[in-house]
Design a protein around this motif. Structure first.
Motif, short mmCIF file in Angstrom:
data_model
loop_
_atom_site.label_atom_id
_atom_site.label_comp_id
_atom_site.label_asym_id
_atom_site.label_seq_id
_atom_site.Cartn_x
_atom_site.Cartn_y
_atom_site.Cartn_z
N ARG A 99 0.81 -1.23 0.00
CA ARG A 99 0.00 0.00 0.00
C ARG A 99 0.84 1.28 0.00
O ARG A 99 0.30 2.37 -0.06
CB ARG A 99 -0.93 0.00 1.20
CG ARG A 99 -1.95 -1.12 1.13
CD ARG A 99 -2.83 -1.09 2.36
NE ARG A 99 -3.78 -2.18 2.29
CZ ARG A 99 -5.07 -2.04 2.41
NH1 ARG A 99 -5.59 -0.85 2.62
NH2 ARG A 99 -5.87 -3.08 2.33
N VAL A 100 2.14 1.13 0.08
CA VAL A 100 3.03 2.29 0.11
C VAL A 100 2.95 3.04 -1.22
O VAL A 100 2.84 2.44 -2.28
CB VAL A 100 4.48 1.82 0.39
CG1 VAL A 100 5.48 2.92 0.16
CG2 VAL A 100 4.58 1.31 1.82
N VAL B 127 13.32 1.17 5.81
CA VAL B 127 13.51 0.19 4.75
C VAL B 127 14.98 -0.21 4.65
O VAL B 127 15.86 0.56 5.03
CB VAL B 127 13.01 0.79 3.41
CG1 VAL B 127 13.74 2.05 3.06
CG2 VAL B 127 13.06 -0.19 2.28
N ARG B 128 15.21 -1.39 4.14
CA ARG B 128 16.58 -1.87 3.90
C ARG B 128 16.82 -1.92 2.40
O ARG B 128 16.06 -2.56 1.67
CB ARG B 128 16.79 -3.23 4.53
CG ARG B 128 18.23 -3.66 4.55
CD ARG B 128 18.39 -4.80 5.57
NE ARG B 128 19.76 -5.21 5.71
CZ ARG B 128 20.67 -4.63 6.48
NH1 ARG B 128 20.33 -3.57 7.18
NH2 ARG B 128 21.89 -5.08 6.55
N VAL B 129 17.88 -1.23 1.95
CA VAL B 129 18.25 -1.18 0.53
C VAL B 129 19.74 -1.52 0.43
O VAL B 129 20.56 -0.84 1.04
CB VAL B 129 18.00 0.21 -0.08
CG1 VAL B 129 18.41 0.25 -1.54
CG2 VAL B 129 16.55 0.63 0.07
N THR C 290 3.91 -4.36 -10.06
CA THR C 290 4.03 -5.64 -10.74
C THR C 290 5.15 -6.48 -10.14
O THR C 290 4.99 -7.68 -9.92
CB THR C 290 4.28 -5.43 -12.25
OG1 THR C 290 3.22 -4.63 -12.76
CG2 THR C 290 4.32 -6.75 -12.99
N ALA C 291 6.29 -5.87 -9.87
CA ALA C 291 7.44 -6.57 -9.31
C ALA C 291 7.46 -6.58 -7.78
O ALA C 291 8.32 -7.21 -7.18
CB ALA C 291 8.73 -5.95 -9.83
N GLY C 292 6.52 -5.87 -7.16
CA GLY C 292 6.47 -5.82 -5.69
C GLY C 292 7.68 -5.14 -5.09
O GLY C 292 8.29 -5.65 -4.15
N ASN D 62 12.59 -4.83 -2.42
CA ASN D 62 11.28 -5.50 -2.49
C ASN D 62 10.46 -5.22 -1.23
O ASN D 62 10.97 -4.75 -0.23
CB ASN D 62 11.45 -6.99 -2.77
CG ASN D 62 12.15 -7.73 -1.65
OD1 ASN D 62 11.85 -7.51 -0.48
ND2 ASN D 62 13.07 -8.60 -1.99
N HIS D 63 9.20 -5.55 -1.33
CA HIS D 63 8.26 -5.25 -0.24
C HIS D 63 8.67 -5.90 1.08
O HIS D 63 8.38 -5.35 2.14
CB HIS D 63 6.85 -5.70 -0.61
CG HIS D 63 6.20 -4.80 -1.62
ND1 HIS D 63 5.07 -5.16 -2.29
CD2 HIS D 63 6.51 -3.56 -2.07
CE1 HIS D 63 4.70 -4.19 -3.11
NE2 HIS D 63 5.57 -3.20 -2.99
#
Length: 114
Positions: free
Chosen positions: A45-46, A54-56, A71-73, A89-90
């Protein structure tokens, strides 16, 4: 493990946390040492403009969502000064900032994971 990693772990377990991040990358949305409230989030929903914990690429951030690929989440994360941190990713989106110094952030309703 850094402070943001510890907060992300708690939020990932379903807790809402408050802390005072340091740094200037999110000014004027968040100034250094302002009290932020971060709640668990339904990552799907973000939206662009949300501030997320978040972790990137191995680093944990409290930064902006600047693009969403449903589409890719996944979401793209950037600071508020134009630096793009990257896509993640989510599963790595732990929480959403719901308030800064007690002032509610817009558009967080319906995104908090209960």
């Amino acid at each position: 493990m850094g402070a943001l990693d510890a907060h992300a772990a708690r939020v990932g377990q379903g807790q809402t946390v408050q802390f005072r991040p340091s740094g200037s990358s999110m000014v004027p949305l968040i100034r250094s040492r302002q009290l932020v409230t971060v709640a668990p989030v339904e990552a799907a929903r973000v939206e662009v403009g949300d501030i997320v914990l978040v972790r990137v690429a191995g680093t944990t951030y409290l930064h902006l969502v600047t693009a969403v690929d449903h589409t890719a989440g996944r979401v793209r994360i950037s600071n508020n000064r134009g630096r793009v941190n990257g896509w993640t990713n989510h599963a790595r989106v732990y929480g959403i900032c719901t308030a800064v110094d007690g002032v509610p952030r817009p558009r967080t309703a319906g995104k908090i994971r209960l």
